[in-house]
Design a protein around this motif. Structure first.
Motif, mmCIF file in Angstrom:
data_model
loop_
_atom_site.group_PDB
_atom_site.id
_atom_site.type_symbol
_atom_site.label_atom_id
_atom_site.label_comp_id
_atom_site.label_asym_id
_atom_site.label_seq_id
_atom_site.Cartn_x
_atom_site.Cartn_y
_atom_site.Cartn_z
ATOM 1 N N LEU A 17 0.863 -1.187 0.000
ATOM 2 C CA LEU A 17 0.000 0.000 0.000
ATOM 3 C C LEU A 17 0.894 1.228 0.000
ATOM 4 O O LEU A 17 1.800 1.347 0.822
ATOM 5 N N ARG A 18 0.595 2.174 -0.896
ATOM 6 C CA ARG A 18 1.506 3.296 -1.121
ATOM 7 C C ARG A 18 0.858 4.651 -0.828
ATOM 8 O O ARG A 18 1.177 5.643 -1.470
ATOM 9 N N GLY A 19 -0.037 4.674 0.124
ATOM 10 C CA GLY A 19 -0.672 5.933 0.498
ATOM 11 C C GLY A 19 -2.136 5.948 0.107
ATOM 12 O O GLY A 19 -2.488 6.431 -0.970
ATOM 13 N N ILE A 20 -2.977 5.419 0.985
ATOM 14 C CA ILE A 20 -4.413 5.316 0.712
ATOM 15 C C ILE A 20 -5.156 6.343 1.565
ATOM 16 O O ILE A 20 -5.060 6.328 2.793
ATOM 17 N N ASP A 21 -5.879 7.216 0.919
ATOM 18 C CA ASP A 21 -6.725 8.196 1.601
ATOM 19 C C ASP A 21 -8.153 7.968 1.155
ATOM 20 O O ASP A 21 -8.496 8.178 -0.018
ATOM 21 N N VAL A 22 -8.991 7.526 2.082
ATOM 22 C CA VAL A 22 -10.378 7.239 1.719
ATOM 23 C C VAL A 22 -11.260 7.439 2.946
ATOM 24 O O VAL A 22 -10.816 7.250 4.080
ATOM 25 N N ALA A 23 -12.486 7.870 2.718
ATOM 26 C CA ALA A 23 -13.467 8.025 3.801
ATOM 27 C C ALA A 23 -14.737 7.287 3.412
ATOM 28 O O ALA A 23 -15.238 7.436 2.295
ATOM 29 N N GLY A 34 -9.923 -4.556 -8.610
ATOM 30 C CA GLY A 34 -8.568 -4.379 -9.120
ATOM 31 C C GLY A 34 -7.916 -5.724 -9.359
ATOM 32 O O GLY A 34 -8.417 -6.762 -8.921
ATOM 33 N N PRO A 35 -6.783 -5.740 -10.056
ATOM 34 C CA PRO A 35 -6.104 -7.006 -10.345
ATOM 35 C C PRO A 35 -5.534 -7.650 -9.096
ATOM 36 O O PRO A 35 -5.355 -6.994 -8.058
ATOM 37 N N SER A 36 -5.245 -8.944 -9.201
ATOM 38 C CA SER A 36 -4.590 -9.641 -8.095
ATOM 39 C C SER A 36 -3.255 -8.976 -7.797
ATOM 40 O O SER A 36 -2.538 -8.579 -8.705
ATOM 41 N N GLY A 37 -2.950 -8.850 -6.500
ATOM 42 C CA GLY A 37 -1.695 -8.229 -6.105
ATOM 43 C C GLY A 37 -1.718 -6.721 -6.046
ATOM 44 O O GLY A 37 -0.679 -6.092 -5.848
ATOM 45 N N SER A 38 -2.917 -6.136 -6.200
ATOM 46 C CA SER A 38 -2.992 -4.669 -6.202
ATOM 47 C C SER A 38 -3.078 -4.075 -4.801
ATOM 48 O O SER A 38 -3.017 -2.861 -4.644
ATOM 49 N N GLY A 39 -3.236 -4.932 -3.772
ATOM 50 C CA GLY A 39 -3.288 -4.441 -2.393
ATOM 51 C C GLY A 39 -4.678 -4.410 -1.791
ATOM 52 O O GLY A 39 -4.853 -3.925 -0.672
ATOM 53 N N LYS A 40 -5.673 -4.946 -2.489
ATOM 54 C CA LYS A 40 -7.062 -4.862 -2.016
ATOM 55 C C LYS A 40 -7.250 -5.547 -0.661
ATOM 56 O O LYS A 40 -7.799 -4.956 0.268
ATOM 57 N N LEU A 207 -14.011 1.641 -5.803
ATOM 58 C CA LEU A 207 -12.605 2.031 -5.799
ATOM 59 C C LEU A 207 -11.849 1.041 -6.679
ATOM 60 O O LEU A 207 -11.951 -0.175 -6.479
ATOM 61 N N PHE A 208 -11.103 1.541 -7.654
ATOM 62 C CA PHE A 208 -10.237 0.688 -8.451
ATOM 63 C C PHE A 208 -8.808 0.862 -7.950
ATOM 64 O O PHE A 208 -8.259 1.966 -7.967
ATOM 65 N N MET A 209 -8.217 -0.249 -7.467
ATOM 66 C CA MET A 209 -6.851 -0.221 -6.941
ATOM 67 C C MET A 209 -5.899 -0.911 -7.897
ATOM 68 O O MET A 209 -6.239 -1.911 -8.537
ATOM 69 N N ASP A 210 -4.688 -0.378 -7.976
ATOM 70 C CA ASP A 210 -3.622 -1.020 -8.737
ATOM 71 C C ASP A 210 -2.291 -0.575 -8.150
ATOM 72 O O ASP A 210 -2.102 0.610 -7.842
ATOM 73 N N GLU A 211 -1.408 -1.541 -7.932
ATOM 74 C CA GLU A 211 -0.065 -1.265 -7.416
ATOM 75 C C GLU A 211 -0.093 -0.432 -6.140
ATOM 76 O O GLU A 211 0.719 0.476 -5.947
ATOM 77 N N GLY A 212 -1.043 -0.744 -5.257
ATOM 78 C CA GLY A 212 -1.045 -0.159 -3.923
ATOM 79 C C GLY A 212 -1.632 1.221 -3.798
ATOM 80 O O GLY A 212 -1.508 1.853 -2.739
ATOM 81 N N VAL A 213 -2.279 1.721 -4.849
ATOM 82 C CA VAL A 213 -2.919 3.032 -4.769
ATOM 83 C C VAL A 213 -4.335 2.944 -5.335
ATOM 84 O O VAL A 213 -4.656 2.030 -6.098
ATOM 85 N N PRO A 227 -14.975 4.546 -17.358
ATOM 86 C CA PRO A 227 -13.703 4.747 -16.658
ATOM 87 C C PRO A 227 -12.826 5.758 -17.395
ATOM 88 O O PRO A 227 -12.772 5.772 -18.624
ATOM 89 N N GLN A 228 -12.136 6.596 -16.630
ATOM 90 C CA GLN A 228 -11.313 7.655 -17.207
ATOM 91 C C GLN A 228 -9.833 7.280 -17.278
ATOM 92 O O GLN A 228 -9.121 7.719 -18.174
ATOM 93 N N ASN A 229 -9.379 6.473 -16.302
ATOM 94 C CA ASN A 229 -7.953 6.160 -16.243
ATOM 95 C C ASN A 229 -7.633 4.975 -17.156
ATOM 96 O O ASN A 229 -8.360 3.976 -17.153
ATOM 97 N N PRO A 230 -6.552 5.054 -17.934
ATOM 98 C CA PRO A 230 -6.205 3.951 -18.841
ATOM 99 C C PRO A 230 -6.018 2.612 -18.130
ATOM 100 O O PRO A 230 -6.328 1.562 -18.694
ATOM 101 N N ARG A 231 -5.522 2.645 -16.885
ATOM 102 C CA ARG A 231 -5.323 1.392 -16.157
ATOM 103 C C ARG A 231 -6.665 0.766 -15.802
ATOM 104 O O ARG A 231 -6.825 -0.462 -15.850
ATOM 105 N N THR A 232 -7.631 1.614 -15.411
ATOM 106 C CA THR A 232 -8.973 1.107 -15.144
ATOM 107 C C THR A 232 -9.582 0.540 -16.417
ATOM 108 O O THR A 232 -10.185 -0.538 -16.415
#
Length: 240
Positions: A17-23, A34-40, A207-213, A227-232
């Protein structure tokens, strides 16, 4: 209800996890994809401190539960969790699996615990299984017992860590139906899942997570539909 600020978790040099801010608001259903290994799953386990965050803060009902002086067991009483694997006690009957926590942790009487357990077994659709043992149940039935066991503690929020991923396809629907009813009743929930149809139908926010964010978040219509982000976009093109 639940808030994270700068949440990070590392295992050695592996920064999960590389800095998660959520409420997460009361009565909100937040679905994490999100994909496997994304930190979910690690994110979910940090919410009730099954994993101790490397840095950052977790707040529950306004209290900072990552404070070292907090009684972690008291926090976990209020935040039920259902895992991929059912984690039932194999040597105990269904009703004994459900009554153990309320009696040991909350000091509930046997009579009251059994009444609650039977009410919950009816709720999840397996009232007739109270005397059975886990080995006598299907995977879907075991997972419904696990949900009833978590609910027996009368939590303020529920966390589901891919609760259907260990099930045969025909059993997935019966477990999702239980989670769907909880959502309708207003339970605050964070649900990690690969079931995109369920995410679209039940989630208030995705929430779509990838690589810990958290790469992208919004309503199911926004994240899953546009979806707006290319990874999503790349992830959803493979699963939808």
């Amino acid at each position: 209800m639940i808030k994270t600020v700068g949440l990070r978790k590392s295992f050695g040099n592996n920064h999960v996890l590389r800095g998660i801010d959520v409420a997460i608001k009361p009565h909100e259903v937040v679905v994490v994809i999100g994909p496997s290994g994304s930190g979910k799953s690690t994110f979910l386990r940090c919410l009730n401190l099954l994993e101790k965050p490397s840095s950052g803060q977790v707040f529950f009902r306004g209290h900072c539960i990552t404070d070292p002086h907090v009684n972690v067991n008291e926090v976990r009483r209020e935040m039920g969790m259902v895992f991929q694997r059912f984690n039932l006690f194999p040597h105990m009957s269904v009703i004994d699996n459900i009554t153990l926590g309320p009696m040991k942790v909350r000091g509930v009487s046997l009579e009251e615990a059994k009444q609650t357990a039977r009410d919950l077994l009816r709720k999840v659709g397996i009232a007739e299984k109270e005397k059975d043992y886990p080995s006598e149940l299907s995977g879907g039935q075991q997972q419904r017992v696990a949900i009833a066991r978590a609910l027996a503690m009368k939590p303020m929020a529920m966390l589901f860590d891919e609760a259907t991923s260990a099930l045969d396809p025909e059993m997935i629907g019966e477990v999702l139906d239980v989670i769907r009813r909880l959502a309708e009743e207003g339970m605050t929930m964070v649900v990690v899942t690969h079931e995109m149809g369920f995410a679209r139908e039940v989630g208030d926010r995705v929430l779509f997570m990838d690589e810990g964010v958290i790469v992208e978040e919004g309503t199911p219509e926004q994240v899953l539909g546009k979806p707006q982000n290319p990874r999503t976009q790349a992830f959803l093109s493979k699963v939808l």
